[in-house]
Design a protein around this motif. Structure first.
Motif, short mmCIF file in Angstrom:
data_model
loop_
_atom_site.label_atom_id
_atom_site.label_comp_id
_atom_site.label_asym_id
_atom_site.label_seq_id
_atom_site.Cartn_x
_atom_site.Cartn_y
_atom_site.Cartn_z
N ARG A 78 49.68 34.37 37.18
CA ARG A 78 49.53 33.18 38.03
C ARG A 78 48.62 33.50 39.23
O ARG A 78 47.76 32.70 39.59
CB ARG A 78 50.90 32.72 38.50
CG ARG A 78 50.85 31.46 39.31
CD ARG A 78 52.23 31.03 39.67
NE ARG A 78 52.27 29.57 39.59
CZ ARG A 78 53.32 28.87 39.83
NH1 ARG A 78 54.46 29.45 40.13
NH2 ARG A 78 53.28 27.56 39.75
N ALA A 79 48.78 34.68 39.83
CA ALA A 79 47.96 35.07 40.98
C ALA A 79 46.49 35.22 40.56
O ALA A 79 45.59 34.80 41.30
CB ALA A 79 48.48 36.38 41.56
N ASP A 80 46.25 35.78 39.38
CA ASP A 80 44.88 35.92 38.89
C ASP A 80 44.23 34.56 38.67
O ASP A 80 43.07 34.34 39.03
CB ASP A 80 44.84 36.72 37.59
CG ASP A 80 45.18 38.19 37.79
OD1 ASP A 80 45.03 38.68 38.93
OD2 ASP A 80 45.59 38.84 36.80
N ARG A 81 44.99 33.63 38.08
CA ARG A 81 44.45 32.29 37.85
C ARG A 81 44.12 31.60 39.17
O ARG A 81 43.09 30.93 39.29
CB ARG A 81 45.44 31.45 37.06
CG ARG A 81 45.29 31.66 35.56
CD ARG A 81 46.16 30.73 34.78
NE ARG A 81 47.46 31.39 34.68
CZ ARG A 81 48.63 30.80 34.71
NH1 ARG A 81 48.71 29.51 34.79
NH2 ARG A 81 49.74 31.49 34.61
N LYS A 82 44.98 31.77 40.18
CA LYS A 82 44.72 31.16 41.48
C LYS A 82 43.46 31.74 42.11
O LYS A 82 42.67 31.01 42.71
CB LYS A 82 45.92 31.36 42.42
CG LYS A 82 47.02 30.37 42.19
CD LYS A 82 48.03 30.45 43.32
CE LYS A 82 48.99 29.27 43.20
NZ LYS A 82 49.81 29.14 44.38
N GLN A 83 43.28 33.06 41.99
CA GLN A 83 42.08 33.70 42.53
C GLN A 83 40.82 33.16 41.85
O GLN A 83 39.83 32.87 42.50
CB GLN A 83 42.13 35.21 42.35
CG GLN A 83 42.90 35.95 43.41
CD GLN A 83 42.76 37.44 43.22
OE1 GLN A 83 42.84 37.95 42.10
NE2 GLN A 83 42.55 38.14 44.31
N ILE A 84 40.87 33.02 40.55
CA ILE A 84 39.71 32.53 39.80
C ILE A 84 39.42 31.08 40.17
O ILE A 84 38.27 30.69 40.39
CB ILE A 84 39.94 32.69 38.28
CG1 ILE A 84 39.95 34.17 37.92
CG2 ILE A 84 38.89 31.94 37.49
CD1 ILE A 84 40.39 34.48 36.51
N GLU A 85 40.45 30.27 40.26
CA GLU A 85 40.26 28.86 40.64
C GLU A 85 39.67 28.74 42.05
O GLU A 85 38.81 27.90 42.30
CB GLU A 85 41.58 28.11 40.54
CG GLU A 85 42.03 27.87 39.11
CD GLU A 85 43.45 27.32 39.03
OE1 GLU A 85 44.07 27.05 40.09
OE2 GLU A 85 43.94 27.17 37.90
N ALA A 86 40.14 29.58 42.97
CA ALA A 86 39.60 29.55 44.34
C ALA A 86 38.14 29.97 44.36
O ALA A 86 37.32 29.37 45.07
CB ALA A 86 40.43 30.47 45.24
N ALA A 87 37.78 30.98 43.58
CA ALA A 87 36.39 31.42 43.51
C ALA A 87 35.49 30.34 42.93
O ALA A 87 34.39 30.09 43.42
CB ALA A 87 36.28 32.70 42.69
#
Length: 77
Positions: free
Chosen positions: A7-16
């Motif tokens: 979930r944290a990885d997905r959030k980082q990718i979405e923010a980028a």
């Protein structure tokens, strides 16, 4: 083999992706992307507080047609 993102990885990718797709920002130039603190006219560049580098400017010459004295002068000084 596929690996599921956390979930944290997905959030980082979405923010980028969100940051990259913003259209309200001024475009960045190549000069803006090179980090340095100060550039002097003699080619000395202060990159950080205690790290310096020097640039060299060459003239447009035909090295093969130059005289031997000119060839050695290019790389001296």
């Amino acid at each position: 083999m596929k690996k599921k993102l956390s979930r944290a990885d997905r959030k980082q990718i979405e923010a980028a992706i969100s940051r990259a797709s913003r259209t309200d920002q001024k475009g960045i130039s190549a000069q803006d992307s090179i980090p340095y603190e100060r550039m002097w006219p003699d080619g000395i560049c202060r990159v950080t507080g205690c790290y310096y580098t020097k640039t060299i400017q060459f003239q447009d010459i035909n090295y093969q047609l130059s005289q031997n004295e000119d060839k050695t002068a290019i790389f001296e000084g």
